[in-house]
Design a protein around this motif. Structure first.
Motif, mmCIF file in Angstrom:
data_model
loop_
_atom_site.group_PDB
_atom_site.id
_atom_site.type_symbol
_atom_site.label_atom_id
_atom_site.label_comp_id
_atom_site.label_asym_id
_atom_site.label_seq_id
_atom_site.Cartn_x
_atom_site.Cartn_y
_atom_site.Cartn_z
ATOM 1 N N ARG A 79 47.753 6.522 -39.825
ATOM 2 C CA ARG A 79 46.336 6.917 -40.580
ATOM 3 C C ARG A 79 46.085 8.166 -40.806
ATOM 4 N NH1 ARG A 79 41.456 3.306 -39.006
ATOM 5 N NH2 ARG A 79 40.739 4.411 -41.098
ATOM 6 N N TRP A 80 46.458 8.943 -39.955
ATOM 7 C CA TRP A 80 45.832 10.377 -40.197
ATOM 8 C C TRP A 80 46.766 10.954 -41.255
ATOM 9 C CZ3 TRP A 80 41.903 13.345 -39.360
ATOM 10 C CH2 TRP A 80 41.048 12.760 -38.337
ATOM 11 N N ARG A 81 48.069 10.778 -41.258
ATOM 12 C CA ARG A 81 49.107 11.238 -42.067
ATOM 13 C C ARG A 81 48.926 10.818 -43.400
ATOM 14 N NH1 ARG A 81 53.212 9.526 -39.651
ATOM 15 N NH2 ARG A 81 53.489 7.953 -41.082
ATOM 16 N N GLU A 82 48.478 9.610 -43.751
ATOM 17 C CA GLU A 82 48.478 8.810 -45.105
ATOM 18 C C GLU A 82 47.069 9.001 -45.510
ATOM 19 O OE1 GLU A 82 49.988 5.231 -44.084
ATOM 20 O OE2 GLU A 82 52.156 5.695 -43.426
ATOM 21 N N GLU A 83 46.058 8.910 -44.652
ATOM 22 C CA GLU A 83 44.893 8.819 -45.374
ATOM 23 C C GLU A 83 44.191 10.134 -45.704
ATOM 24 O OE1 GLU A 83 42.240 5.967 -43.320
ATOM 25 O OE2 GLU A 83 43.945 4.578 -42.984
ATOM 26 N N TYR A 84 44.369 11.100 -44.848
ATOM 27 C CA TYR A 84 43.538 12.242 -44.834
ATOM 28 C C TYR A 84 43.636 13.063 -46.379
ATOM 29 C CZ TYR A 84 41.252 16.679 -43.405
ATOM 30 O OH TYR A 84 40.565 17.671 -43.220
ATOM 31 N N GLU A 89 41.721 15.478 -50.506
ATOM 32 C CA GLU A 89 42.465 16.490 -51.376
ATOM 33 C C GLU A 89 41.292 16.731 -52.561
ATOM 34 O OE1 GLU A 89 44.840 18.648 -53.795
ATOM 35 O OE2 GLU A 89 45.378 17.890 -51.758
ATOM 36 N N GLN A 90 40.118 15.983 -52.818
ATOM 37 C CA GLN A 90 39.348 16.275 -53.975
ATOM 38 C C GLN A 90 38.384 17.359 -53.675
ATOM 39 O OE1 GLN A 90 36.584 12.976 -54.575
ATOM 40 N NE2 GLN A 90 37.521 11.932 -52.782
ATOM 41 N N PHE A 91 38.277 17.711 -52.230
ATOM 42 C CA PHE A 91 37.141 18.721 -51.968
ATOM 43 C C PHE A 91 37.922 19.986 -51.673
ATOM 44 C CE2 PHE A 91 35.940 14.575 -50.270
ATOM 45 C CZ PHE A 91 34.825 14.320 -51.026
ATOM 46 N N ARG A 92 37.262 20.865 -52.185
ATOM 47 C CA ARG A 92 37.551 22.447 -52.165
ATOM 48 C C ARG A 92 36.403 23.293 -51.780
ATOM 49 N NH1 ARG A 92 43.527 22.563 -52.690
ATOM 50 N NH2 ARG A 92 43.651 20.259 -53.413
ATOM 51 N N ASP A 93 36.771 24.345 -51.058
ATOM 52 C CA ASP A 93 35.759 25.229 -50.749
ATOM 53 C C ASP A 93 35.560 26.567 -51.615
ATOM 54 O OD1 ASP A 93 37.980 27.052 -50.081
ATOM 55 O OD2 ASP A 93 37.584 27.190 -48.122
ATOM 56 N N ARG A 97 40.334 26.097 -51.330
ATOM 57 C CA ARG A 97 41.418 25.172 -50.371
ATOM 58 C C ARG A 97 40.864 23.820 -49.903
ATOM 59 N NH1 ARG A 97 41.736 28.205 -45.286
ATOM 60 N NH2 ARG A 97 43.906 27.703 -45.127
ATOM 61 N N PRO A 98 41.235 22.798 -49.475
ATOM 62 C CA PRO A 98 40.857 21.594 -49.012
ATOM 63 C C PRO A 98 40.225 21.609 -47.568
ATOM 64 C CG PRO A 98 43.261 21.571 -48.668
ATOM 65 C CD PRO A 98 42.647 22.934 -49.549
ATOM 66 N N PRO A 99 39.473 20.938 -47.127
ATOM 67 C CA PRO A 99 39.119 20.694 -45.718
ATOM 68 C C PRO A 99 40.333 20.812 -44.780
ATOM 69 C CG PRO A 99 37.964 18.928 -46.939
ATOM 70 C CD PRO A 99 39.184 19.390 -47.876
ATOM 71 N N GLN A 100 39.824 21.718 -43.881
ATOM 72 C CA GLN A 100 40.908 22.178 -42.698
ATOM 73 C C GLN A 100 40.914 21.387 -41.559
ATOM 74 O OE1 GLN A 100 44.058 24.343 -43.517
ATOM 75 N NE2 GLN A 100 43.319 23.437 -45.567
ATOM 76 N N CYS A 122 50.363 19.487 -41.939
ATOM 77 C CA CYS A 122 50.193 20.753 -41.685
ATOM 78 C C CYS A 122 50.677 21.546 -42.833
ATOM 79 C CB CYS A 122 50.448 21.355 -40.103
ATOM 80 S SG CYS A 122 49.659 20.519 -39.064
ATOM 81 N N GLU A 123 52.113 21.013 -42.978
ATOM 82 C CA GLU A 123 52.845 21.484 -44.083
ATOM 83 C C GLU A 123 52.366 21.563 -45.395
ATOM 84 O OE1 GLU A 123 56.457 19.360 -43.499
ATOM 85 O OE2 GLU A 123 57.493 21.038 -42.243
ATOM 86 N N ALA A 124 51.592 20.376 -45.693
ATOM 87 C CA ALA A 124 50.856 20.258 -47.152
ATOM 88 C C ALA A 124 49.567 21.075 -47.097
ATOM 89 C CB ALA A 124 50.643 18.916 -46.948
#
Length: 390
Positions: A79-84, A89-93, A97-100, A122-124
């Motif tokens: 779930r974490w790998r696929e849903e996060y 992805e749509q949010f940026r600081d 950068r996306p939420p870390q 992490c790689e993404a």
């Protein structure tokens, strides 16, 4: 009249006793004095100032929490790998950068497939992995072996962690399971090693992110602080106090960096309309991040002394718990990031930076060096103290 005075006195005593019992019921006796009478003034946020806010979510990420089967744990990892990425992805600081997210993985739950499952995130570019540990009745020798072995496994087997850009040593951030850093529970459970800070430093720990632990009795008297702590011979809870991080300080070589999250009282949220809620930066099923909570976190004033315009917001969660995972991977956290976007749009001088735990520690050191502008170029920053200074 005499009866009135006696009744008033009895009422006052009852209130005092009730307040004392309430404080002890929530273990607030360990930190309430620091909250009520802070040792140093918390700098206010002025509307004309540019405020850089570093947000790190540090997850006590336990796929097998509550004794879950491997099947359930693997489902949580998936779930974490696929849903996060899909959700965030749509949010940026302000840096684009996306939420870390920092996954503090428990050494005591180690299975290669869990880490291999989360590594693509992490790689993404969505986060990082650091070290979490639950242990009980341990010895210094056993603890040292666990940390050294796990550090080597994470780096060499999984390609995780990182090397310090100056020393070249494999380093890790740390969260103590059950909050019991330095054997700090009053009953001595869930640790066993009084001199834990020394062993952490010897095995490559760059900073501890355990605190705050309130309402646990392990909570330190030091709150809302970034500081350096050193083992005190024959004493537990050595990190109760330490040396404040400040501009111009050279980090003491025998002290460990402690990065605390916010700890305050939420007077707008009261039990029975009277008792304020403890705000400890915990994100969970019934209490996701919100703009109102962000205001409390900012006002907690976790800063490097001398650099009041850099605010450090270290949050925590247990993102694999059944009652939390749908919040952390769902609409509540999406709404949180929307609210952050609205806050920054309403005030262009409020700049949010989504960072990992490692990156947060590096910004602490930049603040100590007197940087006026945050830089994501961390290589040899201690040797370039004049870069980006005002």
């Amino acid at each position: 009249m005499k009866f009135f005075l006696i009744a008033t006195s009895c009422f006052a005593v009852s209130c005092a006793v009730g307040l004392a019992l309430l404080i002890r019921a929530r273990n607030m006796q360990y930190w309430i004095r620091s909250y009520a009478l802070p040792k140093e003034h918390k700098p206010a946020i002025h509307p004309d100032d540019v405020i850089d806010v570093f947000i790190a979510i540090c997850d006590h990420w336990e796929p097998e929490c509550y004794g879950a089967s491997q099947e359930t744990a693997n489902h949580r990892v998936s779930r974490w790998r696929e849903e996060y990425p899909r959700l965030f992805e749509q949010f940026r600081d302000v840096n684009g950068r996306p939420p870390q997210y920092t996954f503090f993985f428990p050494q005591d739950e180690y299975r290669p497939e869990y880490l291999d499952g989360i590594k693509p995130l992490c790689e993404a570019g969505f986060g990082d992995v650091d070290v979490h540990l639950h242990h009980h009745d341990d010895t210094p020798e056993q603890l040292r072996e666990k940390l050294n072995s796990f550090r080597e496994t994470l780096y060499h087997r999984h390609g995780l962690l990182r090397k310090d850009p100056v020393t070249g040593e494999i380093v890790y951030g740390f969260i103590h399971g059950n909050w019991s850093l330095c054997n700090s529970r009053p009953d001595g459970a869930c640790c066993g090693v009084d001199q834990e800070l020394t062993i952490l430093m010897e095995t490559g720990c760059y900073a501890d992110f355990t605190l705050p632990s309130a309402p646990s009795a392990t909570q330190t008297s030091t709150i809302n602080s970034i500081y350096y702590a050193k083992d005190r011979p024959r004493q537990r809870k050595s990190h109760d106090t330490g040396i404040r991080s400040r501009v111009g300080i050279h980090p003491p070589e025998d002290h460990l960096l402690m990065i605390q999250g916010p700890l305050t009282l939420d007077w707008k949220s009261r039990k029975y309309g009277l008792i304020p809620r403890i705000e400890n930066g915990d994100l969970h099923g019934n209490r996701p991040g919100t703009a109102e909570r962000m205001k409390l976190w900012l006002n907690a004033g976790v800063t490097v002394a001398g650099q009041p315009n850099w605010r450090f917001v270290k949050l925590h969660t247990h993102g694999c718990k059944n009652e939390n995972i749908d919040t952390m991977l769902g609409e509540p956290m999406q709404q949180f990031y929307r609210e952050l976007e609205s806050m920054s749009q309403e005030n262009s001088k409020l700049r949010f930076h989504f960072v990992t735990a490692w990156e947060m520690s590096q910004f602490v050191h930049q603040a100590e060096l007197g940087y006026a502008v945050p830089s994501f170029h961390f290589q040899n920053q201690h040797e370039n103290a004049n870069v980006h200074k005002a």
